[in-house]
Motif scaffolding. Structure first.
Motif, PDB file in Angstrom:
ATOM      1  N   ASN A   1      69.617  55.180  10.646  1.00 17.56           N
ATOM      2  CA  ASN A   1      69.967  53.805  10.268  1.00 17.56           C
ATOM      3  C   ASN A   1      69.380  53.458   8.905  1.00 17.56           C
ATOM      4  OD1 ASN A   1      71.249  53.382  12.763  1.00 17.56           O
ATOM      5  ND2 ASN A   1      69.294  52.863  13.736  1.00 17.56           N
ATOM      6  N   GLY A   2      70.232  53.478   7.912  1.00 13.58           N
ATOM      7  CA  GLY A   2      69.761  53.170   6.574  1.00 13.58           C
ATOM      8  C   GLY A   2      70.812  53.464   5.528  1.00 13.58           C
ATOM      9  N   ALA A   3      70.430  53.261   4.295  1.00 14.03           N
ATOM     10  CA  ALA A   3      71.332  53.532   3.175  1.00 14.03           C
ATOM     11  C   ALA A   3      70.562  54.303   2.112  1.00 14.03           C
ATOM     12  CB  ALA A   3      71.872  52.224   2.593  1.00 14.03           C
ATOM     13  N   SER A   4      71.216  55.257   1.496  1.00 16.95           N
ATOM     14  CA  SER A   4      70.597  56.013   0.410  1.00 16.95           C
ATOM     15  C   SER A   4      71.557  56.055  -0.767  1.00 16.95           C
ATOM     16  CB  SER A   4      70.234  57.429   0.873  1.00 16.95           C
ATOM     17  OG  SER A   4      71.401  58.164   1.192  1.00 16.95           O
ATOM     18  N   PHE A   5      70.978  56.075  -1.958  1.00 22.64           N
ATOM     19  CA  PHE A   5      71.795  56.048  -3.161  1.00 22.64           C
ATOM     20  C   PHE A   5      70.969  56.581  -4.324  1.00 22.64           C
ATOM     21  CE2 PHE A   5      70.396  51.944  -1.545  1.00 22.64           C
ATOM     22  CZ  PHE A   5      69.404  51.588  -2.452  1.00 22.64           C
ATOM     23  N   SER A   6      71.623  56.825  -5.428  1.00 17.43           N
ATOM     24  CA  SER A   6      70.974  57.427  -6.591  1.00 17.43           C
ATOM     25  C   SER A   6      70.079  56.417  -7.308  1.00 17.43           C
ATOM     26  CB  SER A   6      72.038  57.944  -7.561  1.00 17.43           C
ATOM     27  OG  SER A   6      72.727  56.847  -8.147  1.00 17.43           O
ATOM     28  N   PRO A   7      69.130  56.889  -8.111  1.00 14.94           N
ATOM     29  CA  PRO A   7      68.298  55.979  -8.909  1.00 14.94           C
ATOM     30  C   PRO A   7      69.141  55.107  -9.836  1.00 14.94           C
ATOM     31  CG  PRO A   7      67.327  58.172  -8.864  1.00 14.94           C
ATOM     32  CD  PRO A   7      68.678  58.288  -8.223  1.00 14.94           C
ATOM     33  N   TYR A   8      70.269  55.619 -10.281  1.00  8.98           N
ATOM     34  CA  TYR A   8      71.171  54.844 -11.143  1.00  8.98           C
ATOM     35  C   TYR A   8      71.666  53.602 -10.405  1.00  8.98           C
ATOM     36  CZ  TYR A   8      75.385  53.804 -13.888  1.00  8.98           C
ATOM     37  OH  TYR A   8      76.357  53.191 -14.632  1.00  8.98           O
ATOM     38  N   VAL A   9      72.051  53.768  -9.133  1.00 11.10           N
ATOM     39  CA  VAL A   9      72.492  52.632  -8.322  1.00 11.10           C
ATOM     40  C   VAL A   9      71.311  51.708  -8.048  1.00 11.10           C
ATOM     41  CG1 VAL A   9      73.460  51.947  -6.087  1.00 11.10           C
ATOM     42  CG2 VAL A   9      74.389  53.933  -7.280  1.00 11.10           C
ATOM     43  N   TRP A  10      70.135  52.297  -7.800  1.00 12.46           N
ATOM     44  CA  TRP A  10      68.950  51.488  -7.542  1.00 12.46           C
ATOM     45  C   TRP A  10      68.639  50.575  -8.724  1.00 12.46           C
ATOM     46  CZ3 TRP A  10      65.642  49.083  -4.653  1.00 12.46           C
ATOM     47  CH2 TRP A  10      64.416  48.687  -5.174  1.00 12.46           C
ATOM     48  N   GLU A  11      68.653  51.107  -9.930  1.00 10.24           N
ATOM     49  CA  GLU A  11      68.341  50.287 -11.102  1.00 10.24           C
ATOM     50  C   GLU A  11      69.374  49.181 -11.288  1.00 10.24           C
ATOM     51  OE1 GLU A  11      65.656  50.229 -12.777  1.00 10.24           O
ATOM     52  OE2 GLU A  11      64.774  51.966 -11.743  1.00 10.24           O
ATOM     53  N   SER A  12      70.613  49.454 -10.918  1.00  9.77           N
ATOM     54  CA  SER A  12      71.638  48.412 -10.988  1.00  9.77           C
ATOM     55  C   SER A  12      71.368  47.325  -9.957  1.00  9.77           C
ATOM     56  CB  SER A  12      73.023  49.028 -10.755  1.00  9.77           C
ATOM     57  OG  SER A  12      73.336  49.967 -11.763  1.00  9.77           O
ATOM     58  N   LEU A  13      70.912  47.747  -8.766  1.00 10.84           N
ATOM     59  CA  LEU A  13      70.556  46.777  -7.733  1.00 10.84           C
ATOM     60  C   LEU A  13      69.380  45.917  -8.189  1.00 10.84           C
ATOM     61  CD1 LEU A  13      70.663  45.563  -4.882  1.00 10.84           C
ATOM     62  CD2 LEU A  13      69.327  47.534  -4.070  1.00 10.84           C
ATOM     63  N   VAL A  14      68.414  46.528  -8.841  1.00 14.14           N
ATOM     64  CA  VAL A  14      67.238  45.799  -9.319  1.00 14.14           C
ATOM     65  C   VAL A  14      67.643  44.655 -10.245  1.00 14.14           C
ATOM     66  CG1 VAL A  14      65.214  45.983 -10.836  1.00 14.14           C
ATOM     67  CG2 VAL A  14      65.582  47.680  -9.034  1.00 14.14           C
ATOM     68  N   THR A  15      68.587  44.919 -11.134  1.00 13.18           N
ATOM     69  CA  THR A  15      69.016  43.885 -12.079  1.00 13.18           C
ATOM     70  C   THR A  15      69.774  42.755 -11.388  1.00 13.18           C
ATOM     71  OG1 THR A  15      71.087  45.062 -12.564  1.00 13.18           O
ATOM     72  CG2 THR A  15      69.186  45.574 -13.939  1.00 13.18           C
ATOM     73  N   GLU A  16      70.312  43.035 -10.197  1.00 16.44           N
ATOM     74  CA  GLU A  16      71.083  42.011  -9.472  1.00 16.44           C
ATOM     75  C   GLU A  16      70.237  41.211  -8.490  1.00 16.44           C
ATOM     76  OE1 GLU A  16      74.148  41.242  -9.930  1.00 16.44           O
ATOM     77  OE2 GLU A  16      74.979  42.916 -11.076  1.00 16.44           O
TER      78      GLU A  16
ATOM     79  N   ILE B   1      78.156  43.567  -4.526  1.00 18.29           N
ATOM     80  CA  ILE B   1      78.627  44.952  -4.629  1.00 18.29           C
ATOM     81  C   ILE B   1      77.996  45.581  -5.856  1.00 18.29           C
ATOM     82  CG2 ILE B   1      80.626  46.451  -4.968  1.00 18.29           C
ATOM     83  CD1 ILE B   1      82.314  44.415  -3.472  1.00 18.29           C
ATOM     84  N   VAL B   2      77.336  46.714  -5.652  1.00 19.61           N
ATOM     85  CA  VAL B   2      76.618  47.392  -6.723  1.00 19.61           C
ATOM     86  C   VAL B   2      77.295  48.721  -7.038  1.00 19.61           C
ATOM     87  CG1 VAL B   2      74.400  48.333  -7.470  1.00 19.61           C
ATOM     88  CG2 VAL B   2      74.459  46.333  -5.963  1.00 19.61           C
ATOM     89  N   ARG B   3      77.739  48.866  -8.273  1.00 18.53           N
ATOM     90  CA  ARG B   3      78.326  50.105  -8.779  1.00 18.53           C
ATOM     91  C   ARG B   3      79.454  50.643  -7.898  1.00 18.53           C
ATOM     92  NH1 ARG B   3      77.602  50.448 -14.038  1.00 18.53           N
ATOM     93  NH2 ARG B   3      75.453  49.901 -14.591  1.00 18.53           N
ATOM     94  N   ASP B   4      80.172  49.746  -7.280  1.00 20.43           N
ATOM     95  CA  ASP B   4      81.310  50.123  -6.450  1.00 20.43           C
ATOM     96  C   ASP B   4      80.953  51.203  -5.431  1.00 20.43           C
ATOM     97  OD1 ASP B   4      83.922  49.814  -5.607  1.00 20.43           O
ATOM     98  OD2 ASP B   4      84.697  51.383  -6.913  1.00 20.43           O
ATOM     99  N   THR B   5      79.725  51.100  -4.888  1.00 20.78           N
ATOM    100  CA  THR B   5      79.307  52.083  -3.885  1.00 20.78           C
ATOM    101  C   THR B   5      78.348  51.511  -2.844  1.00 20.78           C
ATOM    102  OG1 THR B   5      78.401  54.318  -3.595  1.00 20.78           O
ATOM    103  CG2 THR B   5      77.316  52.924  -5.206  1.00 20.78           C
ATOM    104  N   LEU B   6      77.676  50.377  -3.182  1.00 20.50           N
ATOM    105  CA  LEU B   6      76.704  49.773  -2.263  1.00 20.50           C
ATOM    106  C   LEU B   6      77.117  48.334  -1.975  1.00 20.50           C
ATOM    107  CD1 LEU B   6      74.006  50.028  -0.739  1.00 20.50           C
ATOM    108  CD2 LEU B   6      72.850  49.253  -2.819  1.00 20.50           C
ATOM    109  N   PHE B   7      77.226  48.022  -0.682  1.00 19.16           N
ATOM    110  CA  PHE B   7      77.719  46.723  -0.220  1.00 19.16           C
ATOM    111  C   PHE B   7      76.578  45.967   0.454  1.00 19.16           C
ATOM    112  CE2 PHE B   7      79.746  43.940   2.903  1.00 19.16           C
ATOM    113  CZ  PHE B   7      80.797  43.383   2.183  1.00 19.16           C
ATOM    114  N   LEU B   8      76.259  44.777  -0.058  1.00 18.44           N
ATOM    115  CA  LEU B   8      75.208  43.941   0.515  1.00 18.44           C
ATOM    116  C   LEU B   8      75.795  42.605   0.940  1.00 18.44           C
ATOM    117  CD1 LEU B   8      73.799  45.626  -2.055  1.00 18.44           C
ATOM    118  CD2 LEU B   8      71.779  44.414  -1.235  1.00 18.44           C
ATOM    119  N   THR B   9      75.423  42.177   2.126  1.00 18.30           N
ATOM    120  CA  THR B   9      75.876  40.883   2.616  1.00 18.30           C
ATOM    121  C   THR B   9      74.839  40.332   3.589  1.00 18.30           C
ATOM    122  OG1 THR B   9      77.739  39.713   3.638  1.00 18.30           O
ATOM    123  CG2 THR B   9      77.129  41.829   4.599  1.00 18.30           C
TER     124      THR B   9
END
Length: 227
Positions: free
Chosen positions: A74-89, A104-112
């Motif tokens: 149960n979790g989500a994993s993604f690249s550091p590139y996606v992480w840094e984009s999430l940080v800015t949001e 929506i972060v980098r058209d790959t991570l969905f948060l709600t």
């Protein structure tokens, strides 16, 4: 049958490794490994380089009967590139939100937002875009309480530092070792960087010696022709 894009394929491959980290023996609450950050309850943020692939994990862990803590699916994993984009949001995300806001972060991570027993949570879920531009959500979901989400925001710099540390230390070191071992069969991946420098220096010395030898031989041939 429609084939997924290369991004989808790599995401699917990562999904198969979600519950596997370098420390397969688990850990205890008193000895949390490096690059592991406790968010609260059973949720952790982890930066790993398992299989030479650098990923940020936001994941639920479980404790066994011996008190050792292990990751779950149960979790989500993604690249550091996606992480840094999430940080800015993060600062403007306004999550959790009663308005049903979606990030929506980098058209790959969905948060709600989600409510579990009237407790507001932030849901993180990966999805992949297929070749026909349709989206397929991966089954694994990570739920963070508002407190855990706030904690994630508080330690975001530490997580980014872990990404840089693994990238420029362990990750690049492994790449150098692999390159050296491919050129020198006597080497192995347990070498230290000082050993790598020695091997590289020896290789350069050998190249220089071969070059000088070749030049001397050419000069000797020229002198023989002159005589």
């Amino acid at each position: 049958m429609k084939r997924a894009s290369s991004e989808s394929a790599s995401s699917t491959t990562s999904a198969k490794k979600l519950s596997t980290f370098n420390n397969t023996g688990g850990f205890t609450a008193d000895s949390i490994p490096q690059h592991h950050y406790h968010l609260g309850e059973n949720n952790y943020a982890v930066v790993s380089d398992f299989g030479n692939v650098l990923n940020v994990h936001i994941r639920k862990f479980k404790t066994n009967e011996n008190g050792r803590i292990f990751p779950t699916k149960n979790g989500a994993s993604f690249s550091p590139y996606v992480w840094e984009s999430l940080v800015t949001e993060m600062d403007n995300s306004s999550l959790p939100s009663e308005t049903g806001k979606v990030l929506i972060v980098r058209d790959t991570l969905f948060l709600t937002s989600a409510w579990i027993e009237n407790v507001p949570c932030v849901s993180l879920q990966r999805y992949v875009t297929k070749q026909d531009f349709s989206r397929q959500f991966l089954p694994s979901v990570c739920l963070l309480t508002e407190t855990e989400w706030n904690q994630l925001q508080c330690i975001r710099k530490k997580i980014s530092e872990s990404c840089k540390s693994l990238m420029f230390n362990n990750f690049l070191k492994k790449k150098i070792l692999l390159e050296v071992s491919s050129r020198s069969p006597c080497t192995n991946l347990q070498m230290e960087l000082s050993d790598v420098e020695m091997v590289l220096s020896m290789s350069l010395t050998e190249l220089l010696a071969d070059n000088i030898k070749s030049r001397i031989e050419e000069m000797m041939v020229c002198l023989q022709w002159l005589h």
